[in-house]
Design a protein around this motif. Sequence first.
Motif, mmCIF file in Angstrom:
data_model
loop_
_atom_site.group_PDB
_atom_site.id
_atom_site.type_symbol
_atom_site.label_atom_id
_atom_site.label_comp_id
_atom_site.label_asym_id
_atom_site.label_seq_id
_atom_site.Cartn_x
_atom_site.Cartn_y
_atom_site.Cartn_z
ATOM 1 N N CYS A 1 10.005 -53.039 11.010
ATOM 2 C CA CYS A 1 11.165 -53.435 11.820
ATOM 3 C C CYS A 1 10.720 -54.967 12.022
ATOM 4 C CB CYS A 1 11.295 -53.185 13.273
ATOM 5 S SG CYS A 1 11.648 -51.012 13.419
ATOM 6 N N TYR A 2 11.990 -55.827 12.176
ATOM 7 C CA TYR A 2 11.721 -57.370 12.537
ATOM 8 C C TYR A 2 11.269 -57.214 13.906
ATOM 9 C CZ TYR A 2 14.898 -58.489 8.563
ATOM 10 O OH TYR A 2 15.619 -58.673 7.300
ATOM 11 N N ARG A 3 10.777 -58.515 14.380
ATOM 12 C CA ARG A 3 10.428 -58.899 15.661
ATOM 13 C C ARG A 3 11.154 -59.713 15.966
ATOM 14 N NH1 ARG A 3 4.833 -59.384 17.872
ATOM 15 N NH2 ARG A 3 5.197 -61.681 17.014
ATOM 16 N N VAL A 4 12.164 -59.925 17.028
ATOM 17 C CA VAL A 4 13.040 -60.687 17.391
ATOM 18 C C VAL A 4 13.141 -61.258 18.770
ATOM 19 C CG1 VAL A 4 14.646 -59.815 15.439
ATOM 20 C CG2 VAL A 4 14.877 -59.079 18.055
ATOM 21 N N GLN A 5 13.959 -62.278 18.855
ATOM 22 C CA GLN A 5 14.226 -62.871 20.547
ATOM 23 C C GLN A 5 15.606 -63.233 20.303
ATOM 24 O OE1 GLN A 5 11.568 -65.196 22.289
ATOM 25 N NE2 GLN A 5 9.810 -64.428 21.137
ATOM 26 N N PHE B 1 12.987 -54.722 16.467
ATOM 27 C CA PHE B 1 14.570 -54.637 16.167
ATOM 28 C C PHE B 1 14.674 -53.862 15.196
ATOM 29 C CE2 PHE B 1 18.547 -56.286 13.960
ATOM 30 C CZ PHE B 1 19.345 -56.543 14.925
ATOM 31 N N TYR B 2 15.375 -52.525 15.370
ATOM 32 C CA TYR B 2 15.375 -51.398 14.702
ATOM 33 C C TYR B 2 16.672 -51.483 13.468
ATOM 34 C CZ TYR B 2 12.010 -49.202 17.332
ATOM 35 O OH TYR B 2 10.653 -48.967 18.054
ATOM 36 N N ASN B 3 17.536 -52.478 13.661
ATOM 37 C CA ASN B 3 18.992 -52.573 12.915
ATOM 38 C C ASN B 3 18.379 -53.318 11.718
ATOM 39 O OD1 ASN B 3 19.915 -51.271 15.351
ATOM 40 N ND2 ASN B 3 21.942 -52.089 14.840
ATOM 41 N N SER B 4 19.537 -53.523 10.752
ATOM 42 C CA SER B 4 19.471 -54.426 9.792
ATOM 43 C C SER B 4 20.440 -55.538 10.089
ATOM 44 C CB SER B 4 19.647 -53.707 8.361
ATOM 45 O OG SER B 4 20.931 -53.450 8.606
ATOM 46 N N ILE B 5 20.201 -56.675 9.336
ATOM 47 C CA ILE B 5 21.098 -57.891 9.575
ATOM 48 C C ILE B 5 21.784 -58.109 8.193
ATOM 49 C CG2 ILE B 5 21.158 -60.359 10.495
ATOM 50 C CD1 ILE B 5 18.618 -59.676 11.761
ATOM 51 N N GLU B 6 23.020 -57.529 7.954
ATOM 52 C CA GLU B 6 23.665 -57.830 6.848
ATOM 53 C C GLU B 6 23.888 -59.383 6.534
ATOM 54 O OE1 GLU B 6 28.235 -56.907 5.467
ATOM 55 O OE2 GLU B 6 27.453 -55.450 6.647
ATOM 56 N N GLY B 7 23.356 -59.390 5.141
ATOM 57 C CA GLY B 7 23.443 -60.751 4.766
ATOM 58 C C GLY B 7 21.931 -61.483 4.796
ATOM 59 N N PHE B 8 21.211 -61.045 5.530
ATOM 60 C CA PHE B 8 19.798 -61.622 5.977
ATOM 61 C C PHE B 8 18.633 -60.794 5.281
ATOM 62 C CE2 PHE B 8 16.081 -62.101 8.638
ATOM 63 C CZ PHE B 8 15.504 -63.205 8.285
ATOM 64 N N ASP B 9 18.934 -59.356 5.309
ATOM 65 C CA ASP B 9 17.746 -58.580 4.918
ATOM 66 C C ASP B 9 17.490 -58.930 3.282
ATOM 67 O OD1 ASP B 9 17.921 -57.285 7.255
ATOM 68 O OD2 ASP B 9 19.004 -55.622 6.359
ATOM 69 N N GLU B 10 18.404 -59.234 2.564
ATOM 70 C CA GLU B 10 18.030 -59.491 1.064
ATOM 71 C C GLU B 10 17.431 -60.798 0.956
ATOM 72 O OE1 GLU B 10 21.405 -57.112 2.225
ATOM 73 O OE2 GLU B 10 21.328 -59.235 2.387
ATOM 74 N N ILE B 11 17.416 -61.758 2.070
ATOM 75 C CA ILE B 11 16.793 -62.891 1.673
ATOM 76 C C ILE B 11 15.593 -63.373 2.473
ATOM 77 C CG2 ILE B 11 18.959 -63.936 0.719
ATOM 78 C CD1 ILE B 11 19.456 -65.373 3.739
ATOM 79 N N TYR B 12 15.284 -62.498 3.287
ATOM 80 C CA TYR B 12 14.066 -62.585 4.205
ATOM 81 C C TYR B 12 12.752 -62.621 3.680
ATOM 82 C CZ TYR B 12 10.590 -61.360 7.828
ATOM 83 O OH TYR B 12 9.256 -61.372 8.375
ATOM 84 N N GLU B 13 12.134 -63.955 3.825
ATOM 85 C CA GLU B 13 10.896 -64.185 3.159
ATOM 86 C C GLU B 13 9.579 -63.896 4.200
ATOM 87 O OE1 GLU B 13 10.290 -67.237 0.266
ATOM 88 O OE2 GLU B 13 12.321 -67.694 0.853
ATOM 89 N N GLU B 14 8.901 -63.281 4.211
ATOM 90 C CA GLU B 14 7.499 -62.972 5.030
ATOM 91 C C GLU B 14 6.844 -64.422 5.004
ATOM 92 O OE1 GLU B 14 4.176 -59.984 5.277
ATOM 93 O OE2 GLU B 14 6.165 -58.866 5.440
ATOM 94 N N GLY B 15 6.453 -64.662 6.124
ATOM 95 C CA GLY B 15 5.798 -66.211 6.273
ATOM 96 C C GLY B 15 6.425 -67.088 7.091
ATOM 97 N N TYR B 16 7.783 -66.738 6.994
ATOM 98 C CA TYR B 16 8.766 -68.030 7.801
ATOM 99 C C TYR B 16 9.440 -67.419 8.933
ATOM 100 C CZ TYR B 16 8.377 -70.385 3.424
ATOM 101 O OH TYR B 16 7.944 -71.200 2.373
ATOM 102 N N ARG B 17 9.550 -68.035 9.884
ATOM 103 C CA ARG B 17 10.155 -67.813 11.139
ATOM 104 C C ARG B 17 11.566 -68.513 10.990
ATOM 105 N NH1 ARG B 17 6.842 -68.789 16.475
ATOM 106 N NH2 ARG B 17 5.960 -67.067 15.829
ATOM 107 N N TYR B 18 12.680 -67.443 11.424
ATOM 108 C CA TYR B 18 13.973 -67.887 11.265
ATOM 109 C C TYR B 18 14.600 -67.925 12.563
ATOM 110 C CZ TYR B 18 13.468 -66.363 6.240
ATOM 111 O OH TYR B 18 12.962 -66.429 5.081
#
Length: 113
Positions: free
Chosen positions: A46-50, A63-80
Amino acid sequence: MKRYSILVILLILANFSCSSDDSVLIESFWVDSERVSCVGLEERTCYRVQEGITINESNWQLFYNSIEGFDEIYEEGYRYQLKVKKIKIENPPQDGSSLNYKLIEIVNKELNE
């Protein structure tokens, strides 16, 4: 005839006053730099979100959901920092979320050191 006209005007005004869509909200999210193990219906990551504009390091939430349009481009190591559309789902499945999230824009992407 005058009563009829007033009634029609009142009905039109009532329709406009009830037309605000409270099933869609625009929110600011922070997504942490790595996913973590979590258990919902099954084990996964899961993502960790605020929510909000600022980050408090002690307030991360799973955060147990997905984020449409973000899941495909998420890169670990970066905070968004994201602007997302939060949509209430009418008649959600029993084992599913009552909310759907869609990416509007990436406001900020920073390397987390």
